[in-house]
Motif scaffolding. Structure first.
Motif, PDB file in Angstrom:
ATOM      1  N   ALA A 380     -67.299 -40.558  47.352  1.00 38.46           N
ATOM      2  CA  ALA A 380     -66.799 -39.522  47.992  1.00 38.46           C
ATOM      3  C   ALA A 380     -66.401 -40.260  49.624  1.00 38.46           C
ATOM      4  O   ALA A 380     -65.531 -40.018  50.164  1.00 38.46           O
ATOM      5  CB  ALA A 380     -67.786 -38.543  48.322  1.00 38.46           C
ATOM      6  N   GLU A 381     -67.452 -41.033  50.160  1.00 39.72           N
ATOM      7  CA  GLU A 381     -67.234 -41.506  51.399  1.00 39.72           C
ATOM      8  C   GLU A 381     -66.075 -42.336  51.144  1.00 39.72           C
ATOM      9  O   GLU A 381     -65.335 -42.461  52.211  1.00 39.72           O
ATOM     10  CB  GLU A 381     -68.733 -42.452  51.665  1.00 39.72           C
ATOM     11  N   ALA A 382     -66.041 -43.417  50.265  1.00 36.98           N
ATOM     12  CA  ALA A 382     -64.903 -44.131  50.174  1.00 36.98           C
ATOM     13  C   ALA A 382     -63.706 -43.663  50.053  1.00 36.98           C
ATOM     14  O   ALA A 382     -62.620 -43.925  50.857  1.00 36.98           O
ATOM     15  CB  ALA A 382     -65.048 -45.138  48.714  1.00 36.98           C
ATOM     16  N   TYR A 383     -63.620 -42.567  49.186  1.00 40.57           N
ATOM     17  CA  TYR A 383     -62.390 -41.845  49.260  1.00 40.57           C
ATOM     18  C   TYR A 383     -61.869 -41.161  50.666  1.00 40.57           C
ATOM     19  O   TYR A 383     -60.661 -41.142  50.925  1.00 40.57           O
ATOM     20  CB  TYR A 383     -62.610 -40.529  48.013  1.00 40.57           C
ATOM     21  N   GLU A 384     -62.783 -40.645  51.304  1.00 42.97           N
ATOM     22  CA  GLU A 384     -62.561 -40.150  52.592  1.00 42.97           C
ATOM     23  C   GLU A 384     -61.984 -41.202  53.522  1.00 42.97           C
ATOM     24  O   GLU A 384     -61.001 -41.062  54.262  1.00 42.97           O
ATOM     25  CB  GLU A 384     -63.680 -39.328  53.299  1.00 42.97           C
ATOM     26  N   PHE A 385     -62.663 -42.369  53.533  1.00 41.92           N
ATOM     27  CA  PHE A 385     -62.440 -43.376  54.259  1.00 41.92           C
ATOM     28  C   PHE A 385     -60.592 -43.901  53.904  1.00 41.92           C
ATOM     29  O   PHE A 385     -60.008 -44.091  54.853  1.00 41.92           O
ATOM     30  CB  PHE A 385     -63.067 -44.660  54.416  1.00 41.92           C
ATOM     31  N   LEU A 386     -60.653 -44.183  52.795  1.00 38.38           N
ATOM     32  CA  LEU A 386     -59.263 -44.437  52.123  1.00 38.38           C
ATOM     33  C   LEU A 386     -58.011 -43.669  52.330  1.00 38.38           C
ATOM     34  O   LEU A 386     -56.959 -44.100  52.691  1.00 38.38           O
ATOM     35  CB  LEU A 386     -59.306 -44.974  50.744  1.00 38.38           C
ATOM     36  N   ARG A 387     -58.412 -42.458  52.144  1.00 39.20           N
ATOM     37  CA  ARG A 387     -57.271 -41.180  52.456  1.00 39.20           C
ATOM     38  C   ARG A 387     -57.058 -41.300  53.960  1.00 39.20           C
ATOM     39  O   ARG A 387     -55.907 -41.050  54.196  1.00 39.20           O
ATOM     40  CB  ARG A 387     -57.717 -40.028  51.704  1.00 39.20           C
ATOM     41  N   ASP A 388     -58.010 -41.380  54.777  1.00 47.19           N
ATOM     42  CA  ASP A 388     -57.602 -41.336  56.333  1.00 47.19           C
ATOM     43  C   ASP A 388     -56.876 -42.705  56.484  1.00 47.19           C
ATOM     44  O   ASP A 388     -55.944 -42.573  57.324  1.00 47.19           O
ATOM     45  CB  ASP A 388     -59.273 -41.584  57.004  1.00 47.19           C
ATOM     46  N   LEU A 389     -57.212 -43.774  55.964  1.00 48.63           N
ATOM     47  CA  LEU A 389     -56.657 -45.051  56.246  1.00 48.63           C
ATOM     48  C   LEU A 389     -55.113 -44.801  55.730  1.00 48.63           C
ATOM     49  O   LEU A 389     -54.214 -45.311  56.260  1.00 48.63           O
ATOM     50  CB  LEU A 389     -57.496 -46.112  55.560  1.00 48.63           C
ATOM     51  N   GLU A 390     -54.943 -44.393  54.582  1.00 48.75           N
ATOM     52  CA  GLU A 390     -53.618 -44.097  53.957  1.00 48.75           C
ATOM     53  C   GLU A 390     -52.795 -43.454  55.007  1.00 48.75           C
ATOM     54  O   GLU A 390     -51.607 -43.687  55.320  1.00 48.75           O
ATOM     55  CB  GLU A 390     -53.864 -43.428  52.664  1.00 48.75           C
ATOM     56  N   ASN A 391     -53.340 -41.934  55.436  1.00 49.44           N
ATOM     57  CA  ASN A 391     -52.508 -41.140  56.251  1.00 49.44           C
ATOM     58  C   ASN A 391     -52.011 -41.979  57.612  1.00 49.44           C
ATOM     59  O   ASN A 391     -50.939 -42.113  58.017  1.00 49.44           O
ATOM     60  CB  ASN A 391     -53.234 -40.028  56.668  1.00 49.44           C
ATOM     61  N   ARG A 392     -53.003 -42.866  58.215  1.00 48.43           N
ATOM     62  CA  ARG A 392     -52.729 -43.559  59.253  1.00 48.43           C
ATOM     63  C   ARG A 392     -51.762 -44.748  59.291  1.00 48.43           C
ATOM     64  O   ARG A 392     -51.141 -45.079  60.034  1.00 48.43           O
ATOM     65  CB  ARG A 392     -54.057 -43.842  59.982  1.00 48.43           C
ATOM     66  N   ILE A 393     -51.847 -45.708  57.967  1.00 51.61           N
ATOM     67  CA  ILE A 393     -50.776 -46.401  57.763  1.00 51.61           C
ATOM     68  C   ILE A 393     -49.355 -45.794  57.848  1.00 51.61           C
ATOM     69  O   ILE A 393     -48.453 -46.200  58.352  1.00 51.61           O
ATOM     70  CB  ILE A 393     -51.131 -47.168  56.444  1.00 51.61           C
ATOM     71  N   GLN A 394     -49.297 -44.712  57.167  1.00 47.73           N
ATOM     72  CA  GLN A 394     -48.025 -44.291  57.015  1.00 47.73           C
ATOM     73  C   GLN A 394     -47.517 -43.394  58.229  1.00 47.73           C
ATOM     74  O   GLN A 394     -46.314 -43.200  58.358  1.00 47.73           O
ATOM     75  CB  GLN A 394     -48.073 -42.994  55.769  1.00 47.73           C
ATOM     76  N   ALA A 395     -48.694 -42.811  59.010  1.00 55.61           N
ATOM     77  CA  ALA A 395     -47.973 -42.133  60.260  1.00 55.61           C
ATOM     78  C   ALA A 395     -47.513 -43.172  61.040  1.00 55.61           C
ATOM     79  O   ALA A 395     -46.493 -42.604  61.903  1.00 55.61           O
ATOM     80  CB  ALA A 395     -49.401 -41.698  61.099  1.00 55.61           C
ATOM     81  N   ALA A 396     -47.624 -44.516  61.097  1.00 59.28           N
ATOM     82  CA  ALA A 396     -46.871 -45.199  61.941  1.00 59.28           C
ATOM     83  C   ALA A 396     -45.469 -45.088  61.823  1.00 59.28           C
ATOM     84  O   ALA A 396     -44.663 -45.180  63.082  1.00 59.28           O
ATOM     85  CB  ALA A 396     -47.281 -46.764  61.545  1.00 59.28           C
TER      86      ALA A 396
END
Length: 951
Positions: A380-396
């Motif tokens: 769960a911790e990894a999923y939250e981190f990875l999904r946050d990271l995913e959104n912020r990579i794509q937000a650029a």
């Protein structure tokens, strides 16, 4: 612009120059923004953070500065709902819906990015908002396309003239309500039935919905000056790109039945109707759910999962995806794979697992003990981190990418977006999470067979087909450190030539051949290998009808090892598994080796199982109770064998199970009876008003053993729940309730019976009423009961029913035991009854000792304690507080009736006897042992008997 320098200085130095340039563009586009921001430094800080981390968002704000002003004025929140804003955009320019949809999306995405990067929204809200936007866009596009086609073709109807609607199934992350920021959307287009449109130019429904789907895709996916709304991916539809764009419900059902593959089951876990959801209820219930979730535990899916795992590994290697946070090792897909695999395997028997949201399902898997707590937490911790990271990579740049950026500026921005000091910290944090995910992926998902496994299977094939000589077969077994190769070979040859292989189809036979070398490897080195294999083969024979169990054991070495150990330790548990193969699922529990079952766990599990059964189907409810009882007793026995539960706790847990089953059975039978005849008129908030179940014997004394029957007595007081003019109706009602409850508990079903029920301890025994009135019971105990019935009353207590009656029973019990015991001749009566029992019930032969019934055994200790309590209770009421033998012994010692040494001797003997009986039960034996085993204990108890009672 000195007013903004202080805020710019707070950004990482590498980002300041580019951010200042973007800020100039934004301020130049809207006069008045500068004065507004200079007066609100907190809003300026938010703007600078978004502008520094998302060039895409900065461009939107520069091109449409009013959106920025709205965010500043609303503190970053969405002042008007996404649905209402979409309506406003479409109403403003109805002739150009494609422009309206794209401008609306820009506003929505800007708001999501603003809130995410400024910490105004957590991941759950972000994913929910993104998914909601996609739903709204799809619904709007469907309405627009329907209106456009309707002008030429009318509306689609079925053969009876009923209007038809397009059902859009969202798959993947959108189906799960967890869409990421720049994701494509996976869709499937369906319609209910064949037919034709009702307009001037007719199209059959297949043609109409094909065109409708094409128009929806164009509205959303076509790239214009304002970009696209969503990339649409239709490849998950039946037959992929080669299949029709839209299918009828019947066509989908036929495809899934004839051509549906395991990866499609995996995909449909997240399927959700975005449009016309009401039309798809039957489709989900009757087609999709049975396709995705098998009725029983679906171990057969392991083979397909292993193939999918290998495919993932090859893809990662081929495309060099090691730094891809979605597809690379330890990435988002591996977490999704773990969760959805467990859903496929168990979702058929566990409705709670039929959820689309991965964030929810990890919690449910832990709650139901299908994931270790540590695994659930780390995933769960990894999923939250990875999904946050995913959104912020794509937000650029609003691009669908999952690769880490390469340039120093982009890396610094991403680290800042993740609130980490630098790129090195981001990479270190990322790798810490991906290593944990990879660990659990390897631990929980089946891995391909090793070369050693393949070699062993080939060697064993010669045993099955008879091509391997006995000498060579024994050599093979010796290489596996087999202590008795000849005996083991005989067992293997007997299995190979038996009926099991003949009954199996080709896949089942292959699965068994794959499993057997692993079984032999585990069992062969044991000194009791032939016995263990006999028991293992008994289990295999029993589960052979569902060969997916063979796959389960092959793919779960830890579970197979536990089963081999179990077969070596307990004939009782072997028979339990053979009689109820679903118990094999308990061996998969990751908490099994260390967990200790308790009453609260049992309550939660029973609730889950009952809720999963149809509320209006008593047979299903009974089956759920039986499966609960099987699984709960099995877990207690495993904890007993592993010495995780001491003897007294074992009895406590077995008693807990019986009480819970009794209480739930009474509730179910009560409700079922009320459907057939009028019940009590009183509306009191109690269980089974006016009815009480008493537990006697081992149940009453909190000393239940494996396989114990239940000694029960039923009481009623119709006056507590029925009006005076209907008391006779109440008596009839309770009589029927008692009969139904006995039948329900002792009914034989394919899953077995719940309990054998013994009602002979009721007043007047088998000649008495099945359900006695409370008053008649009280009078009987005070005036007519035999001494042995008062002995039985000592171990009686309420276990289910009306708690008001329970309190009254405890009062009557105390009154009888302290005021109505005939002490004259008590010792003689107790001794005479015990002598009769020894003669009639002992099962020992010469040189043997019946632990329960022979002189000096358990029954002697129980009778001795009961005699002393009955004799002394009039003078010491504390002796009757507890119904169990051990605490009555403690009370006798505390009251000075027994000396400390006498108490110790009796307690130690009693515990030694019960411990041996427990283990004999687990081994599948009776209660008779060599007469030398307990010679000292039996002699000491007999001496005390002579001292305290005499013959």
């Amino acid at each position: 612009m000195d007013w903004n320098q202080a805020e710019l200085e707070k950004l990482p130095s590498i980002l300041r120059g580019e951010t200042e340039s973007r800020l100039h563009e934004i301020l130049a586009a809207e006069p008045g923004l500068e004065s507004l921001l200079s007066a609100a430094p907190d809003r300026l800080a938010q703007l600078l953070r978004v502008a520094s981390l998302s060039p895409f968002a900065a461009r939107i704000m520069a091109n449409r500065p009013r959106l920025l002003r709205a965010l500043i004025d609303s503190a970053g929140e969405q002042p008007v709902s996404a649905s209402n804003r979409l309506h406003q955009y479409l109403a403003r320019d109805p002739a150009d819906p494609m422009l309206a949809l794209r401008l609306w999306r820009q506003e929505m995405i800007l708001g999501v990015i603003w809130r995410d990067l400024n910490g105004l929204s957590d991941l759950s809200r972000t994913l929910e908002e993104l998914s909601n936007c996609a739903d709204l866009a799809l619904q709007a596009a469907s309405r627009i396309a329907t209106r456009e086609l309707g002008e030429a073709y009318g509306l689609p109807t079925d053969g009876d003239g009923r209007l038809q609607e397009l059902v859009i199934l969202a798959m993947g992350k959108l189906g799960g309500g967890e869409l990421n920021l720049s994701s494509d959307i996976d869709l499937i287009f369906l319609y209910p039935a064949a037919g034709a449109t009702d307009g001037p130019r007719q199209l059959d429904n297949q043609q109409y919905f094909q065109r409708l789907g094409q128009r929806i895709i164009y509205l959303l996916d076509e790239v214009t000056e304002q970009g696209r709304v969503y990339r649409v991916d239709m490849r998950l539809r039946p037959f992929g790109d080669a299949g029709p764009l839209a299918l009828s419900f019947n066509a989908l059902e036929l495809y899934l039945q004839e051509s549906g593959r395991d990866w499609e089951r995996y995909a449909y876990v997240k399927a959700r109707a975005v449009t016309a959801a009401a039309l798809s209820d039957d489709l989900f219930r009757n087609v999709l759910r049975p396709f995705v979730y098998r009725r029983y535990l679906d171990y057969g899916v392991f083979e397909a999962l292993r193939d999918m795992r290998e495919m993932i590994a090859r893809e990662v290697e081929r495309r060099d995806l090691r730094e891809n946070i979605k597809l690379g090792p330890g990435g988002i897909r591996e977490i999704e794979f773990i969760a959805q695999c467990l859903q496929l395997i168990r979702g058929g028997s566990q409705p709670a697992l039929r959820r689309r949201s991965l964030m929810e399902i990890l919690s449910v898997l832990e709650e139901h003990r299908f994931l270790p707590t540590k695994a659930a937490s780390e995933l769960a911790e990894a999923y939250e981190f990875l999904r946050d990271l995913e959104n912020r990579i794509q937000a650029a740049q609003d691009r669908q990418t999952h690769d880490l950026p390469g340039g120093s500026l982009a890396r610094a921005a991403l680290a800042s977006a993740m609130k980490l000091p630098d790129w090195g910290q981001l990479v270190e944090t990322l790798h810490r999470h991906t290593r944990k995910v990879s660990h659990w992926f390897d631990e929980l998902i089946p891995q391909p067979a090793t070369d050693d496994d393949q070699e062993a299977r080939q060697a064993f094939a010669g045993i099955w087909d008879g091509s391997l000589s006995a000498a060579d077969a024994k050599k093979l077994l010796r290489r596996m450190k087999c202590a008795a190769p000849g005996k083991v070979l005989r067992e293997l040859r007997a299995l190979a030539g038996g009926s099991l292989f003949r009954r199996l189809d080709q896949p089942g036979g292959d699965r068994l051949r794959q499993l057997l070398p692993a079984i032999v490897r585990l069992a062969a080195p044991r000194s009791d290998a032939p016995l263990v294999l006999q028991r293992m083969f008994t289990v295999l024979e029993a589960v052979g009808r569902r060969s997916a169990y063979f796959a389960m054991l092959s793919e779960n070495p830890a579970a197979l090892e536990r089963l081999v150990e179990l077969c070596g330790a307990s004939g009782f548990l072997t028979r339990q598994v053979a009689g109820s193969p679903l118990l094999l699922d308990e061996l998969l529990d990751p908490n099994l080796p260390s967990g200790v079952p308790d009453r609260q766990q049992f309550i939660a599990e029973l609730d889950n199982r009952i809720q999963a059964a149809a509320a209006d189907d008593l047979e299903q409810q009974h089956d759920a109770l039986r499966r609960f009882q099987n699984a709960a007793v099995f877990r207690v026995a495993l904890a007993d064998l592993d010495q995780r539960l001491p003897l007294m706790k074992v009895s406590d847990r077995l008693t807990d199970i019986a009480e819970l089953v009794l209480q739930r059975s009474l509730h179910l039978v009560w409700d079922e009876l009320l459907k057939r005849q009028p019940g009590p008129a009183a509306t009191v908030d109690v269980s089974a008003p006016g009815f009480l179940v008493l537990g006697y014997g081992k149940l009453g004394g909190l000393e239940l053993a494996y396989g114990s029957d239940l000694d029960l007595v039923f009481l009623h007081d119709a006056g507590l729940a029925w009006p005076q003019d209907r008391l006779e109706d109440g008596v009839v009602f309770y009589s029927r309730l008692g009969r139904r409850l006995v039948n329900f508990l002792s009914m034989q079903t394919p899953a077995g019976r719940l309990y054998e029920v013994d009602m002979r301890l009721r007043p007047s025994g088998q000649a008495g009423l099945l359900v006695s009135s409370f008053q008649s019971f009280s009078e009987y105990q005070e005036q007519k009961a035999w001494t042995w019935e008062h002995q039985a009353l000592l171990r009686a207590r309420p276990v289910a029913g009306d708690q008001r009656l329970a309190r009254r029973f405890n009062e009557v019990r105390g009154e009888v035991l302290t005021r109505h015991i005939d002490e004259d001749g008590l010792a003689e009566r107790v001794s005479r009854m015990r002598s009769k029992m020894r003669r009639e019930l002992s099962r020992s032969a010469s040189g043997q000792f019946d632990i329960k019934q022979d002189a000096g055994g358990i029954a002697d200790i129980e009778f001795l304690v009961q005699y002393l309590v009955l004799r002394e209770a009039r003078r010491n009421e504390k002796l009757i507080v507890w119904p169990d033998n051990m605490r009555q012994l403690e009370a006798l010692s505390a009251g000075g009736v027994l000396e400390e040494e006498q108490t110790r001797l009796l307690m130690e003997a009693y515990l030694a006897y019960r411990r041996r009986l427990h283990h004999l039960s687990l081994e599948g034996g009776g209660g008779v042992v060599d007469d030398q085993e307990f010679l000292a204990e039996a002699s000491a108890v007999s001496v005390l008997w002579q001292e305290l009672i005499g013959e």
